[in-house]
Design a protein around this motif. Structure first.
Motif, PDB file in Angstrom:
ATOM      1  N   HIS A 142       5.702  58.609   5.995  1.00 33.61           N
ATOM      2  CA  HIS A 142       6.160  58.280   4.825  1.00 33.61           C
ATOM      3  C   HIS A 142       5.508  59.151   3.689  1.00 33.61           C
ATOM      4  O   HIS A 142       6.405  59.993   2.912  1.00 33.61           O
ATOM      5  N   THR A 174      11.313  58.773   5.603  1.00 32.41           N
ATOM      6  CA  THR A 174      10.964  59.917   5.962  1.00 32.41           C
ATOM      7  C   THR A 174      12.141  60.889   5.429  1.00 32.41           C
ATOM      8  O   THR A 174      13.306  60.796   5.583  1.00 32.41           O
ATOM      9  N   ASP A 179       8.680  64.109  10.211  1.00 26.15           N
ATOM     10  CA  ASP A 179       7.982  63.068   9.621  1.00 26.15           C
ATOM     11  C   ASP A 179       8.290  61.759  10.475  1.00 26.15           C
ATOM     12  O   ASP A 179       7.379  60.791  10.436  1.00 26.15           O
TER      13      ASP A 179
END
Length: 226
Positions: A142, A174, A179
């Protein structure tokens, strides 16, 4: 067990009352701030020493400071996003509290708030609230320095504060696939792997849940990619 009274729901709204959960050794006060963002802030108080720790001074110091009272030892900022630290400067100025945050996010938090991070946090670190110990879980995705805190209640179930990294229904937002992959890997290895189903978790927005409720959906989350 001396776990939560049945009156605690964790359902709070900006402008409404806080919800209080009395554990055997720790009191958890949850309050929502800012009608637009509806951030959750959590005040933890050691029942034997009275020492207090605040998770996310998100907004509305006029709401947070009366809850805190005269003394606050520590503020932990779960991640660098603007909506989680707008009251940090005012809370620290009023209380002199130490400021903690994940090391990769610390510089961004200081740049945004003008408040130095007095202790950068890494995965596996511990911190205390009076006689109670919290463990730091780094959850990368995040933001690079997002952290969660877990309290392994010796008289009950574990309690986990996840910031914006885990919500009922899925992981935090994300931007790029890398990510998302990183966040899911950390959630599976560091949260769902070692912690039991009865772990109660408290997110940065919205209602609480347990890991047992969310665990069956892990495959679905991975498949959908968010």
């Amino acid at each position: 067990m001396s776990d939560a009274p049945t009156t605690y729901t964790g359902a709070v709204k900006p402008g409404g009352p806080a919800d209080v959960r009395e554990l055997g050794r720790l009191t958890v006060t949850k309050v929502a701030v800012d009608a637009q963002m509806s951030n959750n802030c959590y005040l933890l108080r050691c029942r034997s020493t009275g020492e207090q720790l605040l998770i996310d001074a998100a907004a509305e110091p006029e709401t947070l400071l009366p809850l805190i009272g005269d003394e606050l030892a520590t503020v932990v900022t779960t991640h660098q996003h603007w909506d989680h630290h707008r009251a940090l400067a005012e809370v620290v100025a009023a209380t002199g509290a130490a400021t903690l945050a994940g090391e990769p996010d610390a510089a961004a938090i200081t740049e945004a708030t003008g408040v130095p991070v007095s202790r950068p946090l890494s995965h596996g670190d511990t911190l205390t609230v009076g006689d109670c110990t919290l463990e730091v879980i780094a959850l990368r995705g995040h933001t690079p320095g997002s952290v969660a805190l877990v309290y392994r209640d010796p008289e009950g179930t574990p309690h986990l504060w996840t910031g914006d990294s885990l919500f009922p229904g899925g992981p935090g937002r994300t931007i790029v696939p890398e990510d998302f992959t990183s966040l899911m890997a950390d959630l599976e290895a560091r949260v769902f792997g070692p912690l039991p189903d009865d772990t109660w978790f408290y997110p940065g927005h919205g209602n609480d849940s347990t890991l047992g409720v969310e665990r069956p959906s892990l495959g679905e989350w991975r498949a959908r990619g968010w």
